[in-house]
Design a protein around this motif. Structure first.
Motif, PDB file in Angstrom:
ATOM      1  N   ARG A  60     -10.054 -20.761   6.501  1.00 58.23           N
ATOM      2  CA  ARG A  60     -10.495 -19.872   5.411  1.00 58.23           C
ATOM      3  C   ARG A  60     -10.750 -20.694   4.155  1.00 58.23           C
ATOM      4  O   ARG A  60      -9.983 -21.591   3.824  1.00 58.23           O
ATOM      5  N   TRP A  61     -11.804 -20.315   3.432  1.00 62.56           N
ATOM      6  CA  TRP A  61     -12.134 -20.976   2.176  1.00 62.56           C
ATOM      7  C   TRP A  61     -11.335 -20.370   1.030  1.00 62.56           C
ATOM      8  O   TRP A  61     -11.088 -19.167   1.013  1.00 62.56           O
ATOM      9  N   SER A  62     -10.990 -21.220   0.078  1.00 58.31           N
ATOM     10  CA  SER A  62     -10.460 -20.738  -1.197  1.00 58.31           C
ATOM     11  C   SER A  62     -11.259 -21.419  -2.299  1.00 58.31           C
ATOM     12  O   SER A  62     -11.737 -22.541  -2.140  1.00 58.31           O
ATOM     13  N   CYS A  63     -11.431 -20.706  -3.407  1.00 59.98           N
ATOM     14  CA  CYS A  63     -12.175 -21.254  -4.536  1.00 59.98           C
ATOM     15  C   CYS A  63     -11.524 -20.766  -5.817  1.00 59.98           C
ATOM     16  O   CYS A  63     -11.294 -19.567  -5.991  1.00 59.98           O
ATOM     17  N   GLU A  64     -11.215 -21.700  -6.680  1.00 56.26           N
ATOM     18  CA  GLU A  64     -10.639 -21.376  -7.987  1.00 56.26           C
ATOM     19  C   GLU A  64     -11.586 -21.908  -9.053  1.00 56.26           C
ATOM     20  O   GLU A  64     -12.048 -23.046  -8.962  1.00 56.26           O
ATOM     21  N   ALA A  65     -11.900 -21.076 -10.040  1.00 57.31           N
ATOM     22  CA  ALA A  65     -12.733 -21.497 -11.172  1.00 57.31           C
ATOM     23  C   ALA A  65     -11.821 -21.721 -12.365  1.00 57.31           C
ATOM     24  O   ALA A  65     -11.044 -20.843 -12.741  1.00 57.31           O
ATOM     25  N   ILE A  66     -11.917 -22.900 -12.948  1.00 53.98           N
ATOM     26  CA  ILE A  66     -11.134 -23.253 -14.130  1.00 53.98           C
ATOM     27  C   ILE A  66     -12.113 -23.397 -15.280  1.00 53.98           C
ATOM     28  O   ILE A  66     -12.951 -24.304 -15.290  1.00 53.98           O
ATOM     29  N   SER A  67     -12.053 -22.465 -16.227  1.00 56.94           N
ATOM     30  CA  SER A  67     -12.955 -22.491 -17.384  1.00 56.94           C
ATOM     31  C   SER A  67     -12.343 -23.341 -18.478  1.00 56.94           C
ATOM     32  O   SER A  67     -11.176 -23.177 -18.831  1.00 56.94           O
ATOM     33  N   ARG A  68     -13.146 -24.236 -19.028  1.00 59.44           N
ATOM     34  CA  ARG A  68     -12.703 -25.085 -20.131  1.00 59.44           C
ATOM     35  C   ARG A  68     -13.761 -25.019 -21.228  1.00 59.44           C
ATOM     36  O   ARG A  68     -14.941 -24.872 -20.950  1.00 59.44           O
ATOM     37  N   GLY A  69     -13.308 -25.103 -22.474  1.00 55.50           N
ATOM     38  CA  GLY A  69     -14.243 -25.075 -23.591  1.00 55.50           C
ATOM     39  C   GLY A  69     -13.513 -24.874 -24.898  1.00 55.50           C
ATOM     40  O   GLY A  69     -12.289 -25.000 -24.971  1.00 55.50           O
ATOM     41  N   PHE A  70     -14.278 -24.547 -25.933  1.00 53.69           N
ATOM     42  CA  PHE A  70     -13.706 -24.250 -27.241  1.00 53.69           C
ATOM     43  C   PHE A  70     -13.184 -22.820 -27.229  1.00 53.69           C
ATOM     44  O   PHE A  70     -13.836 -21.924 -26.723  1.00 53.69           O
ATOM     45  N   ASN A  71     -12.003 -22.597 -27.790  1.00 51.59           N
ATOM     46  CA  ASN A  71     -11.510 -21.219 -27.817  1.00 51.59           C
ATOM     47  C   ASN A  71     -11.388 -20.652 -29.218  1.00 51.59           C
ATOM     48  O   ASN A  71     -11.287 -19.455 -29.391  1.00 51.59           O
ATOM     49  N   ASP A  72     -11.373 -21.498 -30.253  1.00 58.60           N
ATOM     50  CA  ASP A  72     -11.139 -20.983 -31.600  1.00 58.60           C
ATOM     51  C   ASP A  72     -11.951 -21.694 -32.670  1.00 58.60           C
ATOM     52  O   ASP A  72     -11.721 -21.511 -33.848  1.00 58.60           O
ATOM     53  N   GLY A  73     -12.876 -22.520 -32.262  1.00 55.82           N
ATOM     54  CA  GLY A  73     -13.666 -23.246 -33.237  1.00 55.82           C
ATOM     55  C   GLY A  73     -12.943 -24.451 -33.802  1.00 55.82           C
ATOM     56  O   GLY A  73     -13.427 -25.094 -34.715  1.00 55.82           O
ATOM     57  N   GLY A  74     -11.782 -24.794 -33.237  1.00 55.23           N
ATOM     58  CA  GLY A  74     -10.992 -25.904 -33.745  1.00 55.23           C
ATOM     59  C   GLY A  74     -11.466 -27.271 -33.310  1.00 55.23           C
ATOM     60  O   GLY A  74     -10.910 -28.281 -33.717  1.00 55.23           O
ATOM     61  N   GLY A  75     -12.472 -27.342 -32.452  1.00 53.08           N
ATOM     62  CA  GLY A  75     -13.020 -28.619 -32.063  1.00 53.08           C
ATOM     63  C   GLY A  75     -12.344 -29.268 -30.870  1.00 53.08           C
ATOM     64  O   GLY A  75     -12.701 -30.372 -30.500  1.00 53.08           O
ATOM     65  N   ARG A  76     -11.378 -28.607 -30.264  1.00 54.24           N
ATOM     66  CA  ARG A  76     -10.701 -29.166 -29.087  1.00 54.24           C
ATOM     67  C   ARG A  76     -11.124 -28.394 -27.840  1.00 54.24           C
ATOM     68  O   ARG A  76     -11.220 -27.172 -27.868  1.00 54.24           O
ATOM     69  N   ILE A  77     -11.341 -29.122 -26.751  1.00 51.57           N
ATOM     70  CA  ILE A  77     -11.626 -28.496 -25.464  1.00 51.57           C
ATOM     71  C   ILE A  77     -10.282 -28.159 -24.814  1.00 51.57           C
ATOM     72  O   ILE A  77      -9.405 -29.017 -24.707  1.00 51.57           O
ATOM     73  N   VAL A  78     -10.139 -26.913 -24.390  1.00 49.36           N
ATOM     74  CA  VAL A  78      -8.889 -26.452 -23.786  1.00 49.36           C
ATOM     75  C   VAL A  78      -9.206 -25.643 -22.529  1.00 49.36           C
ATOM     76  O   VAL A  78     -10.336 -25.208 -22.329  1.00 49.36           O
ATOM     77  N   GLU A  79      -8.192 -25.433 -21.714  1.00 50.04           N
ATOM     78  CA  GLU A  79      -8.360 -24.527 -20.582  1.00 50.04           C
ATOM     79  C   GLU A  79      -8.371 -23.106 -21.117  1.00 50.04           C
ATOM     80  O   GLU A  79      -7.470 -22.695 -21.829  1.00 50.04           O
ATOM     81  N   LEU A  80      -9.398 -22.363 -20.748  1.00 49.99           N
ATOM     82  CA  LEU A  80      -9.554 -20.984 -21.230  1.00 49.99           C
ATOM     83  C   LEU A  80      -9.045 -19.966 -20.227  1.00 49.99           C
ATOM     84  O   LEU A  80      -8.489 -18.938 -20.605  1.00 49.99           O
ATOM     85  N   GLU A  81      -9.258 -20.248 -18.934  1.00 48.00           N
ATOM     86  CA  GLU A  81      -8.923 -19.260 -17.925  1.00 48.00           C
ATOM     87  C   GLU A  81      -8.985 -19.879 -16.544  1.00 48.00           C
ATOM     88  O   GLU A  81      -9.741 -20.833 -16.316  1.00 48.00           O
ATOM     89  N   ARG A  82      -8.209 -19.342 -15.621  1.00 48.20           N
ATOM     90  CA  ARG A  82      -8.288 -19.684 -14.191  1.00 48.20           C
ATOM     91  C   ARG A  82      -8.515 -18.396 -13.425  1.00 48.20           C
ATOM     92  O   ARG A  82      -7.857 -17.397 -13.690  1.00 48.20           O
ATOM     93  N   ARG A  83      -9.440 -18.460 -12.483  1.00 50.01           N
ATOM     94  CA  ARG A  83      -9.741 -17.293 -11.651  1.00 50.01           C
ATOM     95  C   ARG A  83      -9.774 -17.700 -10.187  1.00 50.01           C
ATOM     96  O   ARG A  83     -10.427 -18.676  -9.840  1.00 50.01           O
ATOM     97  N   THR A  84      -9.120 -16.945  -9.364  1.00 48.17           N
ATOM     98  CA  THR A  84      -9.228 -17.122  -7.928  1.00 48.17           C
ATOM     99  C   THR A  84     -10.417 -16.296  -7.465  1.00 48.17           C
ATOM    100  O   THR A  84     -10.465 -15.090  -7.680  1.00 48.17           O
ATOM    101  N   LEU A  85     -11.386 -16.963  -6.834  1.00 49.37           N
ATOM    102  CA  LEU A  85     -12.627 -16.303  -6.447  1.00 49.37           C
ATOM    103  C   LEU A  85     -12.676 -15.982  -4.956  1.00 49.37           C
ATOM    104  O   LEU A  85     -13.309 -15.030  -4.550  1.00 49.37           O
ATOM    105  N   ALA A  86     -12.081 -16.817  -4.146  1.00 45.13           N
ATOM    106  CA  ALA A  86     -12.116 -16.587  -2.690  1.00 45.13           C
ATOM    107  C   ALA A  86     -10.839 -17.116  -2.072  1.00 45.13           C
ATOM    108  O   ALA A  86     -10.216 -17.999  -2.592  1.00 45.13           O
TER     109      ALA A  86
END
Length: 169
Positions: A143-169
């Protein structure tokens, strides 16, 4: 379409670009490309690969975006409902999004992210800041599993951070 293989993952790229008038962005895949995509998805499924469909325009757009939508999106969605794919990744709308498309064996996640050049500024909401996704794809017990890890700016502070993790499959 083009296909690139990375281990047990197949990346299938589509082109939706067509010439249009200025400030309009309707696009289409066309019947030839859709027919070829159907053949490719079937062949890759027979090999047991995790199939990722890549395209610029989302496979499902809000009616308000009628001048920027994929004009044959309904045909693409019908094809995916028959042939399947494990993941669809798109751009164009420049916001985080997740919609679920029908597939032959269950739902197919279709994911969009903001533009990589969308710098934080006061007029832009956090979900529009520059971002990207990392995908962790694995197969266990057939069986396949897939997790999406979103990274980016969250508050305009100029730092890249983890925003969210989602299990897709």
């Amino acid at each position: 379409p083009f296909v690139r293989r990375r281990g047990d993952v197949a990346l299938i790229g589509l082109s939706s670009a067509i010439p249009t008038a200025p400030f309009m962005a309707p696009r289409r895949l066309g019947p030839v490309q859709l027919a070829r995509l159907a053949d490719i998805l079937a062949a890759l499924a027979a090999e047991g690969l995790f199939r990722v469909v890549l395209l610029h325009h989302p496979p499902l757009s809000a009616p308000a975006h009628r001048f920027k939508w994929l004009t044959d999106a309904e045909g693409l969605r019908a094809l995916l409902a028959r042939a399947g794919a494990e993941l669809v990744i798109h751009g164009h709308d420049h916001v985080h999004s997740l919609v679920w498309l029908d597939g032959p064996a269950g739902r197919i996640p279709a994911i969009g992210v903001p533009s990589a050049s969308a710098a934080p500024h006061p007029g832009r909401r956090a979900h529009q800041f520059a971002a990207f996704n990392l995908y962790r794809i694995d197969r266990s017990a057939g069986r396949w599993s897939c997790e999406a890890i979103s990274r980016g700016f969250n508050d305009g502070g100029g730092r890249i951070v983890e925003l969210e993790r989602r299990t897709l499959a």
